[in-house]
Scaffold this active site. Structure first.
Site, PDB file in Angstrom:
ATOM      1  N   CYS A  12       6.997  -4.190  -0.422  1.00 17.37           N
ATOM      2  CA  CYS A  12       6.864  -3.572   0.906  1.00 17.37           C
ATOM      3  C   CYS A  12       5.896  -2.388   0.832  1.00 17.37           C
ATOM      4  O   CYS A  12       5.092  -2.185   1.756  1.00 17.37           O
ATOM      5  CB  CYS A  12       8.223  -3.116   1.435  1.00 17.37           C
ATOM      6  SG  CYS A  12       9.281  -4.462   2.046  1.00 17.37           S
ATOM      7  N   HIS A 103       8.306 -13.949  -3.330  1.00 19.00           N
ATOM      8  CA  HIS A 103       6.879 -14.067  -3.673  1.00 19.00           C
ATOM      9  C   HIS A 103       6.635 -15.372  -4.390  1.00 19.00           C
ATOM     10  O   HIS A 103       7.407 -15.772  -5.251  1.00 19.00           O
ATOM     11  CB  HIS A 103       6.403 -12.887  -4.529  1.00 19.00           C
ATOM     12  CG  HIS A 103       7.244 -12.610  -5.738  1.00 19.00           C
ATOM     13  ND1 HIS A 103       8.447 -11.947  -5.656  1.00 19.00           N
ATOM     14  CD2 HIS A 103       7.074 -12.918  -7.039  1.00 19.00           C
ATOM     15  CE1 HIS A 103       8.974 -11.837  -6.873  1.00 19.00           C
ATOM     16  NE2 HIS A 103       8.158 -12.435  -7.737  1.00 19.00           N
ATOM     17  N   HIS A 105       4.243 -17.142  -7.026  1.00 21.58           N
ATOM     18  CA  HIS A 105       3.191 -16.990  -8.033  1.00 21.58           C
ATOM     19  C   HIS A 105       2.289 -18.214  -7.915  1.00 21.58           C
ATOM     20  O   HIS A 105       2.789 -19.354  -7.959  1.00 21.58           O
ATOM     21  CB  HIS A 105       3.776 -17.005  -9.453  1.00 21.58           C
ATOM     22  CG  HIS A 105       4.683 -15.865  -9.791  1.00 21.58           C
ATOM     23  ND1 HIS A 105       4.284 -14.790 -10.553  1.00 21.58           N
ATOM     24  CD2 HIS A 105       5.991 -15.649  -9.509  1.00 21.58           C
ATOM     25  CE1 HIS A 105       5.299 -13.956 -10.730  1.00 21.58           C
ATOM     26  NE2 HIS A 105       6.351 -14.451 -10.102  1.00 21.58           N
TER      27      HIS A 105
HETATM   28  P1  AMP Z   1       8.844 -11.808 -10.731  1.00 16.91           P
HETATM   29  O1  AMP Z   1       9.037 -11.350 -12.154  1.00 16.91           O
HETATM   30  O2  AMP Z   1       8.859 -13.277 -10.514  1.00 16.91           O
HETATM   31  O3  AMP Z   1       9.787 -11.068  -9.796  1.00 16.91           O
HETATM   32  O4  AMP Z   1       7.375 -11.381 -10.334  1.00 16.91           O
HETATM   33  C1  AMP Z   1       7.001 -10.065 -10.101  1.00 16.91           C
HETATM   34  C2  AMP Z   1       5.555  -9.966 -10.491  1.00 16.91           C
HETATM   35  O5  AMP Z   1       5.024  -8.779  -9.927  1.00 16.91           O
HETATM   36  C3  AMP Z   1       5.314  -9.880 -12.000  1.00 16.91           C
HETATM   37  O6  AMP Z   1       4.529 -10.995 -12.411  1.00 16.91           O
HETATM   38  C4  AMP Z   1       4.585  -8.557 -12.180  1.00 16.91           C
HETATM   39  O7  AMP Z   1       3.563  -8.617 -13.148  1.00 16.91           O
HETATM   40  C5  AMP Z   1       4.030  -8.312 -10.789  1.00 16.91           C
HETATM   41  N1  AMP Z   1       3.791  -6.921 -10.451  1.00 16.91           N
HETATM   42  C6  AMP Z   1       4.602  -5.868 -10.684  1.00 16.91           C
HETATM   43  N2  AMP Z   1       4.060  -4.733 -10.195  1.00 16.91           N
HETATM   44  C7  AMP Z   1       2.864  -5.089  -9.639  1.00 16.91           C
HETATM   45  C8  AMP Z   1       1.824  -4.379  -8.984  1.00 16.91           C
HETATM   46  N3  AMP Z   1       1.893  -3.064  -8.772  1.00 16.91           N
HETATM   47  N4  AMP Z   1       0.740  -5.061  -8.552  1.00 16.91           N
HETATM   48  C9  AMP Z   1       0.659  -6.403  -8.768  1.00 16.91           C
HETATM   49  N5  AMP Z   1       1.608  -7.123  -9.363  1.00 16.91           N
HETATM   50  C10 AMP Z   1       2.694  -6.489  -9.801  1.00 16.91           C
HETATM   51 ZN    ZN Z   2      10.031  -5.807   0.415  1.00 18.07          ZN
END
Ligand code: AMP
Ligand code: ZN
Length: 117
Positions: A12, A103, A105
């Site tokens: 967010c 999200h 990926h």
């Molecule tokens: P998940 O582990 O499936 O919840 O995915 C969360 C993803 O967010 C991970 O792959 C992280 O590398 C990514 N992530 C965390 N912080 C950031 C950020 N500030 N900008 C871009 N990606 C991020």
């Molecule tokens: Zn959110």
């Protein structure tokens, strides 16, 4: 409340511009940016602007928005010229979910093993 921005949610904050991100695509309902810790040559996260904790909660609350996220994942793969790619929704801490804002990926640009670990 489901759908409302959450003060303590990293994604967010990214949507609000409070935390920088490398933006790939934006629509009225979705936002896509590069993962900060890429696991493949292309690793983009597609998120709904509305806050939902995971993909299933998103689909239950706003099915059209879940479809928007999937459509955008495909558009990103097309723009990145990926003929094969993987869309992943880690769901629950045990499956590696660390951010509790739904999200997708989008991973590609290298061989992808099946089954994933
Ligand atoms: P998940 O582990 O499936 O919840 O995915 C969360 C993803 O967010 C991970 O792959 C992280 O590398 C990514 N992530 C965390 N912080 C950031 C950020 N500030 N900008 C871009 N990606 C991020
Ligand atoms: Zn959110």
């Amino acid at each position: 409340m489901s759908g409302e921005p959450q003060d303590d949610c990293l994604f967010c904050k990214i949507i609000a511009g409070q935390i920088p991100a490398t933006v790939v695509r934006e629509t009225e309902t979705t936002f896509a940016f590069r993962d900060i810790n890429p696991q493949a040559p292309t690793h983009v996260l597609v998120i709904p602007r509305a806050h939902h904790v995971d993909a299933a909660a998103l689909a239950a609350a706003e099915p059209a928005l879940a479809a928007d996220v999937l459509r955008e994942a495909g558009e990103i793969a097309r723009a990145e010229k990926l003929d094969s790619y993987r869309i992943v929704f880690n769901t629950g801490a045990g499956a590696g979910q660390t951010v509790f804002h739904a999200h997708a990926h989008v991973l590609g640009g290298r061989g992808l093993q099946w089954p994933p670990g």
